[in-house]
Structures are given as C-alpha cells and as structure tokens.
Design a protein around this motif. Sequence first.
Motif, PDB file in Angstrom:
ATOM      1  N   ASP A  52       0.813  -1.217   0.000  1.00 41.86           N
ATOM      2  CA  ASP A  52       0.000   0.000   0.000  1.00 41.86           C
ATOM      3  C   ASP A  52       0.846   1.267   0.000  1.00 41.86           C
ATOM      4  O   ASP A  52       0.315   2.359   0.155  1.00 41.86           O
ATOM      5  CB  ASP A  52      -0.929   0.002   1.223  1.00 41.86           C
ATOM      6  CG  ASP A  52      -1.999  -1.058   1.127  1.00 41.86           C
ATOM      7  OD1 ASP A  52      -2.409  -1.378  -0.012  1.00 41.86           O
ATOM      8  OD2 ASP A  52      -2.432  -1.574   2.175  1.00 41.86           O
ATOM      9  N   VAL A  53       2.170   1.115  -0.166  1.00 41.35           N
ATOM     10  CA  VAL A  53       3.080   2.262  -0.135  1.00 41.35           C
ATOM     11  C   VAL A  53       3.252   2.827  -1.540  1.00 41.35           C
ATOM     12  O   VAL A  53       3.658   2.121  -2.462  1.00 41.35           O
ATOM     13  CB  VAL A  53       4.449   1.858   0.455  1.00 41.35           C
ATOM     14  CG1 VAL A  53       5.428   3.017   0.421  1.00 41.35           C
ATOM     15  CG2 VAL A  53       4.275   1.331   1.879  1.00 41.35           C
ATOM     16  N   LEU A  54       2.968   4.110  -1.683  1.00 37.43           N
ATOM     17  CA  LEU A  54       3.118   4.809  -2.948  1.00 37.43           C
ATOM     18  C   LEU A  54       4.593   4.911  -3.317  1.00 37.43           C
ATOM     19  O   LEU A  54       5.413   5.331  -2.509  1.00 37.43           O
ATOM     20  CB  LEU A  54       2.506   6.210  -2.834  1.00 37.43           C
ATOM     21  CG  LEU A  54       2.578   7.116  -4.048  1.00 37.43           C
ATOM     22  CD1 LEU A  54       1.825   6.513  -5.231  1.00 37.43           C
ATOM     23  CD2 LEU A  54       2.007   8.493  -3.678  1.00 37.43           C
ATOM     24  N   VAL A  55       4.930   4.518  -4.545  1.00 38.97           N
ATOM     25  CA  VAL A  55       6.317   4.479  -5.006  1.00 38.97           C
ATOM     26  C   VAL A  55       6.566   5.438  -6.168  1.00 38.97           C
ATOM     27  O   VAL A  55       7.582   6.114  -6.216  1.00 38.97           O
ATOM     28  CB  VAL A  55       6.698   3.035  -5.415  1.00 38.97           C
ATOM     29  CG1 VAL A  55       8.041   2.989  -6.102  1.00 38.97           C
ATOM     30  CG2 VAL A  55       6.669   2.125  -4.201  1.00 38.97           C
ATOM     31  N   GLY A  56       5.649   5.479  -7.136  1.00 40.22           N
ATOM     32  CA  GLY A  56       5.895   6.298  -8.314  1.00 40.22           C
ATOM     33  C   GLY A  56       4.681   6.360  -9.219  1.00 40.22           C
ATOM     34  O   GLY A  56       3.599   5.899  -8.868  1.00 40.22           O
ATOM     35  N   VAL A  72       7.304   9.280 -22.966  1.00 38.87           N
ATOM     36  CA  VAL A  72       7.247   8.335 -21.855  1.00 38.87           C
ATOM     37  C   VAL A  72       7.955   8.969 -20.664  1.00 38.87           C
ATOM     38  O   VAL A  72       9.120   9.368 -20.765  1.00 38.87           O
ATOM     39  CB  VAL A  72       7.934   6.997 -22.222  1.00 38.87           C
ATOM     40  CG1 VAL A  72       7.995   6.065 -21.015  1.00 38.87           C
ATOM     41  CG2 VAL A  72       7.214   6.338 -23.388  1.00 38.87           C
ATOM     42  N   ILE A  73       7.246   9.071 -19.542  1.00 37.20           N
ATOM     43  CA  ILE A  73       7.813   9.664 -18.330  1.00 37.20           C
ATOM     44  C   ILE A  73       7.569   8.709 -17.171  1.00 37.20           C
ATOM     45  O   ILE A  73       6.424   8.337 -16.900  1.00 37.20           O
ATOM     46  CB  ILE A  73       7.186  11.034 -18.023  1.00 37.20           C
ATOM     47  CG1 ILE A  73       7.339  11.981 -19.216  1.00 37.20           C
ATOM     48  CG2 ILE A  73       7.818  11.636 -16.760  1.00 37.20           C
ATOM     49  CD1 ILE A  73       6.509  13.246 -19.116  1.00 37.20           C
ATOM     50  N   ALA A  74       8.641   8.299 -16.506  1.00 36.26           N
ATOM     51  CA  ALA A  74       8.557   7.460 -15.305  1.00 36.26           C
ATOM     52  C   ALA A  74       9.075   8.286 -14.129  1.00 36.26           C
ATOM     53  O   ALA A  74      10.139   8.892 -14.221  1.00 36.26           O
ATOM     54  CB  ALA A  74       9.391   6.199 -15.472  1.00 36.26           C
ATOM     55  N   ARG A  75       8.320   8.297 -13.037  1.00 34.64           N
ATOM     56  CA  ARG A  75       8.718   9.058 -11.845  1.00 34.64           C
ATOM     57  C   ARG A  75       8.727   8.128 -10.638  1.00 34.64           C
ATOM     58  O   ARG A  75       7.756   7.396 -10.432  1.00 34.64           O
ATOM     59  CB  ARG A  75       7.735  10.197 -11.578  1.00 34.64           C
ATOM     60  CG  ARG A  75       7.590  11.181 -12.709  1.00 34.64           C
ATOM     61  CD  ARG A  75       6.492  12.217 -12.369  1.00 34.64           C
ATOM     62  NE  ARG A  75       6.056  12.875 -13.577  1.00 34.64           N
ATOM     63  CZ  ARG A  75       5.115  12.411 -14.382  1.00 34.64           C
ATOM     64  NH1 ARG A  75       4.482  11.292 -14.107  1.00 34.64           N
ATOM     65  NH2 ARG A  75       4.787  13.069 -15.480  1.00 34.64           N
ATOM     66  N   VAL A  76       9.800   8.198  -9.857  1.00 35.24           N
ATOM     67  CA  VAL A  76       9.903   7.396  -8.633  1.00 35.24           C
ATOM     68  C   VAL A  76      10.268   8.341  -7.498  1.00 35.24           C
ATOM     69  O   VAL A  76      11.212   9.143  -7.621  1.00 35.24           O
ATOM     70  CB  VAL A  76      10.960   6.274  -8.775  1.00 35.24           C
ATOM     71  CG1 VAL A  76      11.135   5.523  -7.461  1.00 35.24           C
ATOM     72  CG2 VAL A  76      10.578   5.321  -9.902  1.00 35.24           C
ATOM     73  N   LEU A  77       9.533   8.264  -6.410  1.00 33.85           N
ATOM     74  CA  LEU A  77       9.843   9.092  -5.238  1.00 33.85           C
ATOM     75  C   LEU A  77      11.254   8.786  -4.752  1.00 33.85           C
ATOM     76  O   LEU A  77      11.699   7.627  -4.789  1.00 33.85           O
ATOM     77  CB  LEU A  77       8.820   8.848  -4.135  1.00 33.85           C
ATOM     78  CG  LEU A  77       7.392   9.310  -4.467  1.00 33.85           C
ATOM     79  CD1 LEU A  77       6.404   8.779  -3.427  1.00 33.85           C
ATOM     80  CD2 LEU A  77       7.320  10.828  -4.567  1.00 33.85           C
ATOM     81  N   GLU A  88      11.286  -0.766 -14.081  1.00 35.69           N
ATOM     82  CA  GLU A  88      10.018  -1.425 -14.380  1.00 35.69           C
ATOM     83  C   GLU A  88       8.990  -0.437 -14.924  1.00 35.69           C
ATOM     84  O   GLU A  88       8.291  -0.722 -15.900  1.00 35.69           O
ATOM     85  CB  GLU A  88       9.472  -2.128 -13.134  1.00 35.69           C
ATOM     86  CG  GLU A  88       8.229  -2.932 -13.432  1.00 35.69           C
ATOM     87  CD  GLU A  88       7.783  -3.804 -12.271  1.00 35.69           C
ATOM     88  OE1 GLU A  88       6.608  -4.231 -12.299  1.00 35.69           O
ATOM     89  OE2 GLU A  88       8.576  -4.070 -11.349  1.00 35.69           O
ATOM     90  N   LEU A  89       8.908   0.736 -14.316  1.00 34.24           N
ATOM     91  CA  LEU A  89       7.944   1.732 -14.784  1.00 34.24           C
ATOM     92  C   LEU A  89       8.290   2.213 -16.191  1.00 34.24           C
ATOM     93  O   LEU A  89       7.410   2.362 -17.046  1.00 34.24           O
ATOM     94  CB  LEU A  89       7.872   2.907 -13.810  1.00 34.24           C
ATOM     95  CG  LEU A  89       7.268   2.580 -12.442  1.00 34.24           C
ATOM     96  CD1 LEU A  89       7.377   3.782 -11.520  1.00 34.24           C
ATOM     97  CD2 LEU A  89       5.829   2.116 -12.581  1.00 34.24           C
ATOM     98  N   TYR A  90       9.575   2.462 -16.440  1.00 36.32           N
ATOM     99  CA  TYR A  90      10.001   2.891 -17.772  1.00 36.32           C
ATOM    100  C   TYR A  90       9.695   1.807 -18.807  1.00 36.32           C
ATOM    101  O   TYR A  90       9.171   2.097 -19.887  1.00 36.32           O
ATOM    102  CB  TYR A  90      11.498   3.239 -17.773  1.00 36.32           C
ATOM    103  CG  TYR A  90      12.056   3.382 -19.167  1.00 36.32           C
ATOM    104  CD1 TYR A  90      11.673   4.446 -19.978  1.00 36.32           C
ATOM    105  CD2 TYR A  90      12.949   2.457 -19.675  1.00 36.32           C
ATOM    106  CE1 TYR A  90      12.173   4.568 -21.271  1.00 36.32           C
ATOM    107  CE2 TYR A  90      13.453   2.575 -20.953  1.00 36.32           C
ATOM    108  CZ  TYR A  90      13.062   3.632 -21.746  1.00 36.32           C
ATOM    109  OH  TYR A  90      13.555   3.743 -23.022  1.00 36.32           O
ATOM    110  N   ALA A  91       9.995   0.558 -18.492  1.00 36.80           N
ATOM    111  CA  ALA A  91       9.742  -0.542 -19.429  1.00 36.80           C
ATOM    112  C   ALA A  91       8.252  -0.645 -19.749  1.00 36.80           C
ATOM    113  O   ALA A  91       7.866  -0.855 -20.910  1.00 36.80           O
ATOM    114  CB  ALA A  91      10.266  -1.862 -18.859  1.00 36.80           C
TER     115      ALA A  91
END
Length: 169
Positions: A52-56, A72-77, A88-91
């Motif tokens: 339940d923890v927000l990551v990106g 394509v934009i990937a954001r990670v806290l 993983e988000l970018y892929a």
Amino acid sequence: MPTLRIDKPDDDARLRDWQHVHNVIVPPAALSLDEVRERVRRYRLEVAYVGDVLVGCTTVRPPAGDGGTATVIARVLAEHRGQGFGEELYARGLAEARALGAETIETVVLAANEAGLRFARHHGFVESDRYVLPGESAEWVDLRLAQGPLPACTPPLPHTDRSGRSGAS
C-alpha cells in the motif's frame, strides 16, 4: 526487488496519489486535482505501489496520428529510487508507447532533476532541447531515444508542440 502493484488512477484516491508523485518530482509544474483529471482523459497514466506504499507514477503521451512520437515519463519518489522501480515503470511505459504505434520515443525532465537526467541518458536518451516556458523560470530538457530499433521490453502491456506543453505531465 519487491513486487510493484500498478494501478490506473481511476478514482480520486489514485488520482491524488499520481498527483502527489508528479508534484513532488516536478514542483514547478504542480497540478491541481482537476488538471490531473483532465490529463487522465488525454494520456495513459499509471500509479505504482509496493503493497500500500506509494512508489511512483508514469505518463505516456500517445503519438498523434499513425506512428509518430510518444512521450514516456517514469517518476519514482526519492526514497524508493535505486531499487529497480524506475526500470520497471520505464519498461511498462515504453511497451505502452510501442503498443500505441510510436516510432519515436521522447521524455521531458526538469533540468534540476539530475537523477532523472542520468536515468534518461543511461537508457539511451539524448538531449534534443532545453527551454524555459514563457512566464516561468524552471528549465526543462527534452530528450529523444537514440535512433535505431526501440529497445526490447517484455512487461505487460507527436511531438508535443510548445503551445500545448506544460513542462512535464
């Protein structure tokens, strides 16, 4: 690496989570909840959690017309970087852009976001433009994935003109 849970922001709680990540990563382009609601209609947005923890979160701006350019934009806290979540988000975003018919992939990064610029360059993006939007002071960097075949990605799953751009999505 812990398993990411990826959700479409299809309710106010997830829209607020997407908004939170976006606004923390790109404060000069902070968005209201109404602006996020408008973006979810135009772009492909996802929000990522570990448990339940927000990551990106991610944004994919589809190409206009047949083929063309997708963003394509990937954001990670910051507290979750270095754990493979950005990969993983970018892929996922790249696979989504490819599924939408993109022939060219771009990204946009706040110039002050050195980690974001390093990530983009590490993944084959090259700088194509630097600019400050009218009436603003933040500098943005547009990067384009180097020519050649798009990188292989296996996860599920137009050039934006200046007048319609808000910096980052």
